[in-house]
Design a protein around this motif. Structure first.
Motif, PDB file in Angstrom:
ATOM      1  N   UNK A 205       0.829  -1.205   0.000  1.00  0.00           N
ATOM      2  CA  UNK A 205       0.000   0.000   0.000  1.00  0.00           C
ATOM      3  C   UNK A 205       0.868   1.262   0.000  1.00  0.00           C
ATOM      4  N   UNK A 206       1.933   1.257   0.791  1.00  0.00           N
ATOM      5  CA  UNK A 206       2.814   2.423   0.843  1.00  0.00           C
ATOM      6  C   UNK A 206       3.485   2.660  -0.509  1.00  0.00           C
ATOM      7  N   UNK A 207       3.954   1.589  -1.133  1.00  0.00           N
ATOM      8  CA  UNK A 207       4.583   1.717  -2.448  1.00  0.00           C
ATOM      9  C   UNK A 207       3.580   2.208  -3.482  1.00  0.00           C
ATOM     10  N   UNK A 208       2.371   1.677  -3.448  1.00  0.00           N
ATOM     11  CA  UNK A 208       1.338   2.078  -4.408  1.00  0.00           C
ATOM     12  C   UNK A 208       0.985   3.552  -4.265  1.00  0.00           C
ATOM     13  N   UNK A 209       0.780   4.004  -3.028  1.00  0.00           N
ATOM     14  CA  UNK A 209       0.406   5.397  -2.804  1.00  0.00           C
ATOM     15  C   UNK A 209       1.529   6.351  -3.203  1.00  0.00           C
ATOM     16  N   UNK A 210       2.783   5.976  -2.926  1.00  0.00           N
ATOM     17  CA  UNK A 210       3.903   6.839  -3.260  1.00  0.00           C
ATOM     18  C   UNK A 210       4.218   6.801  -4.753  1.00  0.00           C
ATOM     19  N   UNK A 211       4.172   5.628  -5.345  1.00  0.00           N
ATOM     20  CA  UNK A 211       4.554   5.457  -6.741  1.00  0.00           C
ATOM     21  C   UNK A 211       3.593   6.174  -7.688  1.00  0.00           C
ATOM     22  N   UNK A 212       2.310   6.201  -7.352  1.00  0.00           N
ATOM     23  CA  UNK A 212       1.312   6.782  -8.246  1.00  0.00           C
ATOM     24  C   UNK A 212       0.901   8.198  -7.841  1.00  0.00           C
ATOM     25  N   UNK A 213       1.547   8.789  -6.847  1.00  0.00           N
ATOM     26  CA  UNK A 213       1.130  10.108  -6.374  1.00  0.00           C
ATOM     27  C   UNK A 213       1.376  11.176  -7.431  1.00  0.00           C
ATOM     28  N   UNK A 214       0.383  12.032  -7.589  1.00  0.00           N
ATOM     29  CA  UNK A 214       0.499  13.183  -8.486  1.00  0.00           C
ATOM     30  C   UNK A 214       0.300  14.502  -7.743  1.00  0.00           C
ATOM     31  N   UNK A 215      -0.603  14.511  -6.761  1.00  0.00           N
ATOM     32  CA  UNK A 215      -0.960  15.757  -6.083  1.00  0.00           C
ATOM     33  C   UNK A 215       0.220  16.343  -5.327  1.00  0.00           C
TER      34      UNK A 215
END
Length: 280
Positions: A205-215
């Protein structure tokens, strides 16, 4: 579960399978179309697209990797995501284990506060964080992006691991300490191995949230050298130059690490979600 499934009438089972198939196709089709579009020639993609590509090309990948800053942006995203995962795991484990095993006043409020912090939208946190980073000279750096991501990943990690540690019998650690382990040794040899599904789930979950972050990246990163992949792909979409082929190729390359992580760790991920739902 097997007995219940066998007792269902045939039309009900067929309906369940059809619904599952429709949901799977609905979820997977955008990913398929993205990958297929990254391999179509420009004329076929824009003028006459078909469900199955009539011809394949790797021109978009060549131009993306050789004519843009995508490799550097990919490396920036990888550095930020891996650093975020490492810090999230260390801090979440320490906080979750501390509030579970130590006598701390208001620990329920700590956990509730962590969960409430996760509910704030990123844009609401990005503006004040940027002002803070500017005042200390961290604006525009990858470190500022890592710290920003921790405001989202760490509350989730603490809340999830708290559910694991809370229901883990303390007698297991006591038995290890009786056998000669220190408190730290009991934690490393008993608690962590039993928490592997939860740890893997938090890491994904941490990798997913960081990897796809745009805001956060849009607000924090001000230089081209520190752009991450989502920010770099967004900059390819201009008012007069719309490079859909490069965008689709870049999006496919973004999805590959996530797909690989899910394939390799899916067994632990499913166990972690199931155990977390029951134990939390």
């Amino acid at each position: 579960m097997t007995a219940q499934s066998g007792s269902r009438p045939l039309p009900a089972r067929i309906a369940i399978y059809v619904a599952a198939l429709i949901l799977a196709v609905y979820s997977a089709f955008p990913i398929y179309w993205m990958v297929a579009s990254s391999l179509r020639p420009t004329q076929e993609m824009l003028v006459d697209p078909t469900l199955l590509p009539r011809s394949l090309t790797l021109d978009y990948y060549y131009s993306l990797l050789s004519q843009t800053d995508y490799p550097r942006q990919f490396l920036n995203s990888l550095i930020v995501a891996l650093t975020t995962v490492a810090l999230t795991m260390v801090l979440s484990i320490m906080i979750a284990y501390g509030v579970t095993r130590q006598r701390i006043r208001g620990k329920q409020m700590i956990i509730a506060g962590m969960l409430y912090a996760y509910m704030f939208p990123p844009l609401l946190l990005a503006i004040p964080l940027y002002a803070m980073f500017t005042s200390v000279g961290l604006d525009g750096t990858l470190l500022s992006l890592v710290i920003s991501h921790l405001t989202i990943t760490m509350p989730l990690g603490v809340w999830f691991l708290w559910g694991f540690f809370k229901t883990m019998p303390f007698e297991l650690e006591e038995a290890a300490m009786v056998d000669g382990c220190t408190r730290l040794g009991a934690f490393l040899r008993v608690v962590l191995p039993l928490s592997v599904p939860g740890l893997v789930t938090v890491a994904i979950f941490a990798f997913l949230l960081s990897w796809t972050d745009y805001t956060f990246a849009l607000v924090m990163i001000t230089s081209d050298a520190n752009k991450t992949v989502p920010l770099g792909l967004a900059s390819m979409i201009g008012a007069f130059d719309l490079r859909w082929g490069d965008v689709m190729a870049g999006s496919t390359l973004i999805a590959m690490p996530l797909f690989a992580a899910f394939v390799m760790l899916s067994r632990y991920f499913v166990q972690g979600l199931t155990a977390g739902a029951v134990k939390g």
